[in-house]
Design a protein around this motif. Structure first.
Motif, mmCIF file in Angstrom:
data_model
loop_
_atom_site.group_PDB
_atom_site.id
_atom_site.type_symbol
_atom_site.label_atom_id
_atom_site.label_comp_id
_atom_site.label_asym_id
_atom_site.label_seq_id
_atom_site.Cartn_x
_atom_site.Cartn_y
_atom_site.Cartn_z
ATOM 1 N N CYS A 144 0.526 -1.605 0.051
ATOM 2 C CA CYS A 144 0.498 -0.348 0.376
ATOM 3 C C CYS A 144 1.024 0.890 -0.131
ATOM 4 O O CYS A 144 1.393 1.231 0.800
ATOM 5 C CB CYS A 144 -1.000 0.403 1.296
ATOM 6 N N CYS A 159 -1.325 5.238 9.163
ATOM 7 C CA CYS A 159 -2.479 4.732 9.167
ATOM 8 C C CYS A 159 -2.734 3.103 9.917
ATOM 9 O O CYS A 159 -1.965 3.420 10.581
ATOM 10 C CB CYS A 159 -2.204 3.787 8.178
ATOM 11 N N CYS A 167 -7.862 4.553 7.599
ATOM 12 C CA CYS A 167 -7.012 3.504 6.619
ATOM 13 C C CYS A 167 -7.229 4.775 5.587
ATOM 14 O O CYS A 167 -8.690 5.264 5.182
ATOM 15 C CB CYS A 167 -7.507 2.606 6.037
ATOM 16 N N CYS A 185 -7.999 -2.455 6.805
ATOM 17 C CA CYS A 185 -7.365 -2.272 5.951
ATOM 18 C C CYS A 185 -7.366 -3.045 4.704
ATOM 19 O O CYS A 185 -8.021 -4.225 4.551
ATOM 20 C CB CYS A 185 -5.604 -3.020 6.655
ATOM 21 N N PHE A 186 -7.545 -2.182 3.509
ATOM 22 C CA PHE A 186 -7.860 -2.815 2.475
ATOM 23 C C PHE A 186 -6.639 -3.500 1.697
ATOM 24 O O PHE A 186 -6.461 -3.225 0.488
ATOM 25 C CB PHE A 186 -8.803 -1.935 1.593
ATOM 26 N N ALA A 187 -5.631 -3.157 2.318
ATOM 27 C CA ALA A 187 -3.765 -3.436 1.479
ATOM 28 C C ALA A 187 -4.453 -5.014 1.119
ATOM 29 O O ALA A 187 -5.161 -5.657 1.715
ATOM 30 C CB ALA A 187 -2.470 -3.449 2.265
HETATM 31 S S1 SF4 Z 1 -5.162 -0.545 3.092
HETATM 32 FE FE1 SF4 Z 1 -4.210 -0.836 4.800
HETATM 33 S S2 SF4 Z 1 -1.912 -0.192 5.028
HETATM 34 FE FE2 SF4 Z 1 -3.287 1.310 3.191
HETATM 35 S S3 SF4 Z 1 -3.325 3.560 3.949
HETATM 36 FE FE3 SF4 Z 1 -4.917 1.782 4.299
HETATM 37 S S4 SF4 Z 1 -4.672 0.908 6.756
HETATM 38 FE FE4 SF4 Z 1 -2.873 1.928 5.704
#
Ligand code: SF4
Ligand SMILES: Cc1cc2nc3c(=O)[nH]c(=O)nc-3n(C[C@H](O)[C@H](O)[C@H](O)COP(=O)(O)OP(=O)(O)OC[C@H]3O[C@@H](n4cnc5c(N)ncnc54)[C@H](O)[C@@H]3O)c2cc1C
Length: 345
Positions: A144, A159, A167, A185-187
């Motif tokens: 990410c 984050c 996020c 978290c969407f990673a």
């Molecule tokens: S997707 Fe995960 S790693 Fe990316 S900003 Fe959101 S919480 Fe952070």
């Protein structure tokens, strides 16, 4: 053109000089472990302050960019006999330090576990495949861009994955993020080896001061990482022998054909008996925080003969749980097409 090349080199040089300068006061202590026991006892002593380093192709990038700053590095590359591929009655045993090139070029893997060789071949570049280990690939951190953004650039994002509140991807740039299973978290899980090993039903051998435990790869990942404790090390991967009549395929879609992470990938293992599908495992990569087992897609295939329309129905079912973010709905048809193609092929 000449100037552009020169400028980039100068900037790179300055950045690396600065990085060295900034890092001076906090240089991590570095231990070369000679045995798994020694590595475990170091991890046990330093706990959260320590990191295992294998090929270093991911960890060193994170450290250079100050996303991670372990105080102690436990180098396991100095442990002899952790790089091997052995075929035994119950299946394949792969040592943790086996390089990705080793997987890609192994005659046993190419012959009996071709999906693993296909996935390995799709990883990064030859240089990274030579340095990177199979377990390092499974444990690599997410890509990410908010998470990886270095404070050296003047702005970083604290984050949710780093312990913060938000996020940034949800309301931000999320073109490469998860379409399935994202919660906080969407990673996405960036490993190409993970869906292939999961489709083959692999298990990880994890060693700790308390002994050993075996964890199916399907249960290894969590939405914010994996289930490894700070004093644990993965020593081996066990891959069961595929059932007689099993066909395998790994397909990956990426934006750059040379080096790139998966926008979406699919690993399919299908066993047929008298022309009908008796068993199947379909695992998607690049679309969810963990490798995603497409159980609905598997269900639609049971007892069927493979045809275009059967493959199409399964592919639709594979993405039926997709809930894209604002910028990544394109991943749904891409994934659907990959699943269909993998089944037909
Ligand atoms: S997707 Fe995960 S790693 Fe990316 S900003 Fe959101 S919480 Fe952070
Ligand atoms: C430019 C670039 C492109 C890439 N493209 C792809 C790609 O297309 N597909 C893909 O799948 N990957 C890709 N990668 C990631 C690459 O495959 C990984 O960096 C590599 O496999 C990590 O292996 P390593 O041995 O270098 O791990 P390291 O960097 O040494 O370690 C990575 C992580 O694994 C942990 N670790 C390592 N070994 C063990 C162990 N035995 N037990 C417990 N924890 C362990 C470390 O503590 C660390 O957290 C790319 C990387 C780069 C830099």
């Amino acid at each position: 053109m000449k100037h552009e090349v020169l400028d980039t080199r100068i900037i790179d040089d300055i950045l690396s000089l600065l990085a060295r300068h900034w890092g001076k006061s906090k240089h991590p202590e570095h231990f070369n472990a000679r045995t798994v026991d020694e590595a475990i006892s170091l991890l046990n002593e330093y706990k959260d302050e320590a990191s295992i380093i294998a090929g270093g192709t991911d960890l060193l990038c994170l450290m250079k960019n100050k996303v991670m700053a372990p105080k102690v590095l436990v180098n396991i590359k100095t442990i002899p006999d952790l790089s091997y591929i052995k075929e035994e009655a119950e299946g394949l045993r792969i040592g943790a330090l086996t390089s990705i090139t080793g997987i890609e070029t192994s005659p046993i893997i190419r012959d009996k576990y071709p999906m693993l060789a296909e996935a390995a071949h799709s990883v990064a570049s030859p240089h990274i495949r030579n340095m990177g280990t199979i377990v390092g690939n499974l444990c690599q951190d997410v890509r990410c861009w908010y998470y990886r953004r270095s404070p050296i650039t003047g702005r970083s994002f604290f984050c949710l994955r780093k312990g913060g509140e938000f996020c940034y991807a949800v309301g931000g740039e999320n073109a490469y993020h998860a379409i399935i299973g994202g919660q906080k978290c969407f990673a996405v899980c960036p490993s190409d080896m993970a869906p292939a090993l999961s489709a083959l039903g692999a298990t990880l051998k994890i060693v700790s001061p308390d002994g050993e435990r075996a964890v199916p790869l399907d249960e290894f990942y969590t939405s914010l990482g994996n289930t490894l404790e700070p004093d644990e090390l993965i020593s081996e991967i066990l891959v069961p022998t595929p059932r007689y009549g099993t066909k395998q395929r790994f397909l990956k879609f990426r934006l750059r054909k040379t080096i790139d992470f998966a926008i979406s990938s699919v690993a399919v293992a299908i066993t047929t008996k008298a022309g009908r599908i008796s068993n199947t495992r379909i695992v998607l990569g690049g679309v969810a925080p963990t490798p995603y087992r497409a159980l609905r897609a598997e269900d639609t295939l049971k007892g069927e003969v493979i045809t275009d329309s059967v493959a199409e129905a399964s592919a639709k079912a594979a993405v039926s749980e997709a809930r894209p973010l604002s910028m990544n709905s394109y991943k749904v048809p891409v994934t659907e097409a990959l699943v269909k193609r993998a089944i037909v092929e």
